[in-house]
Design an enzyme around this catalytic site. Structure first.
Site, PDB file in Angstrom:
ATOM      1  N   LYS A   1       0.794  -1.194   0.214  1.00 55.78           N
ATOM      2  CA  LYS A   1      -0.161  -0.052  -0.035  1.00 55.78           C
ATOM      3  C   LYS A   1       0.765   1.291   0.071  1.00 55.78           C
ATOM      4  O   LYS A   1       0.586   2.207  -0.565  1.00 55.78           O
ATOM      5  CB  LYS A   1      -1.153  -0.086   1.284  1.00 55.78           C
ATOM      6  CG  LYS A   1      -1.956  -1.143   1.138  1.00 55.78           C
ATOM      7  CD  LYS A   1      -2.701  -1.422   2.443  1.00 55.78           C
ATOM      8  CE  LYS A   1      -3.590  -2.622   2.162  1.00 55.78           C
ATOM      9  NZ  LYS A   1      -4.101  -3.317   3.416  1.00 55.78           N
TER      10      LYS A   1
ATOM     11  N   ASP B   1     -10.866   3.099   4.499  1.00 58.12           N
ATOM     12  CA  ASP B   1     -11.168   1.510   4.298  1.00 58.12           C
ATOM     13  C   ASP B   1     -12.743   1.134   4.973  1.00 58.12           C
ATOM     14  O   ASP B   1     -12.740  -0.127   4.982  1.00 58.12           O
ATOM     15  CB  ASP B   1     -10.066   0.693   5.197  1.00 58.12           C
ATOM     16  CG  ASP B   1      -9.899  -0.651   4.544  1.00 58.12           C
ATOM     17  OD1 ASP B   1     -10.194  -0.894   3.662  1.00 58.12           O
ATOM     18  OD2 ASP B   1      -9.398  -1.559   5.419  1.00 58.12           O
TER      19      ASP B   1
ATOM     20  N   GLN C   1      -4.336  -1.897   9.840  1.00 55.59           N
ATOM     21  CA  GLN C   1      -3.982  -3.344   9.362  1.00 55.59           C
ATOM     22  C   GLN C   1      -4.884  -4.657  10.130  1.00 55.59           C
ATOM     23  O   GLN C   1      -4.437  -4.384  11.308  1.00 55.59           O
ATOM     24  CB  GLN C   1      -2.550  -3.569   9.206  1.00 55.59           C
ATOM     25  CG  GLN C   1      -2.422  -4.827   8.225  1.00 55.59           C
ATOM     26  CD  GLN C   1      -2.897  -4.905   6.960  1.00 55.59           C
ATOM     27  OE1 GLN C   1      -3.019  -3.938   6.134  1.00 55.59           O
ATOM     28  NE2 GLN C   1      -3.525  -6.094   6.254  1.00 55.59           N
TER      29      GLN C   1
END
Length: 283
Positions: A55, A122, A99
């Protein structure tokens, strides 16, 4: 492989998304704004570390900033939330990615909820999930959004189709089910307690595999002509479907790698750029 089978190349879809983003990033830079994605990695899981690096590299290639925060495996929920709060208040950060997964001692849901909705690129917060359910989310969960982007790119219809989603996680199975429902598909959600799974999957015009088990979806479960989207990624570059067996039955299928994954990352960048634009144009 049957001649009719269309390979849904996620790299091609992702390249199209990123090509559009390049001009938007340049326009922001002219205004003195560099879109910034902050990624938080807790612990030393090698797969998670790889995802974070990917990313970050994708950000760099577009001229975006990637701010990487790596916390020790012993980090507490309170310590993690304090870091997130600091990023929430940093005007130079436009998107925050925590994450998954985090170490067992951390309350992951509490940590997700600490992310400000305007930086939840996200789509992991409960508010973001609710907005997604109503078709109003600015930043829907990235992998579900990637799946729909692939279907749209290849002009594969959703309306009136029976979609079978295998998996019900709050950041993949559930939101993609809602997104398909909002596109007028009829949706069946299957999970670990589902009885007669093979027969249910066999009814799907669209099958989304989001179960996290390598080669779990069998070829004989898939009906002729189904569209198969594999959102799984397991050790050894193996998805959640038995690719070769499903390839023989499907009219279209995503490979692993180079399927859903690249589009997920491109979607994350797209959301981060949009969050930066919103700060400029809707301060």
């Amino acid at each position: 492989m049957a001649e009719k089978t269309l390979i849904l190349n996620g790299t091609t879809v992702a390249d199209g998304i990123k090509a559009n983003l390049a001009a938007r990033v340049a326009a922001l830079k002219e205004k003195g704004i560099v879109p910034c994605l902050a990624t938080i990695l807790v612990g030393d899981d090698p797969s998670s570390a790889t995802y974070v690096r990917m990313k970050g590299s994708a950000c760099s290639r577009l001229g975006m900033e990637s701010r990487r925060i790596h916390l020790g495996a012993e980090t507490t929920t309170e310590e993690l939330i304090a870091v997130i709060d600091g990023l929430n208040g940093d005007d130079g950060v436009h998107g925050i990615l925590l994450q998954h997964p985090v170490p067992h001692q951390i309350d992951e849901r509490a940590a997700f909820e600490a992310i400000a909705i305007g930086k939840d690129v996200d789509g992991v917060t409960m508010l973001g999930f609710a907005q997604n359910a109503f078709g109003m989310a600015e930043y829907p969960s990235c992998t579900p959004a990637a799946i729909l982007a692939i279907l749209d790119y290849y002009r594969l219809p959703m309306e009136g189709k029976h979609a079978v989603v295998v998996g019900r996680s709050p950041i993949l199975g559930k939101p993609v089910s809602l997104m398909l429902l909002n596109r007028n598909a009829t949706v069946t959600v299957c999970h670990s307690k589902t009885e007669g799974l093979a027969e249910l999957v066999r009814q799907g015009d669209i099958v989304v595999a989001a179960v996290g088990k390598p080669a779990f979806i069998q070829g004989e479960w898939v009906k002729e002509g189904a569209v198969v989207l594999d959102a799984g990624y397991n050790e050894g570059n193996i998805g959640d479907v038995d690719y070769e067996a499903c390839l023989a039955k499907a009219s279209a299928i995503t490979p692993v790698p180079a399927g859903v994954g690249p589009v997920t990352i491109a979607t994350l960048l797209k959301h981060t750029v949009a969050a930066a634009e919103r700060r400029v144009f809707q301060p």
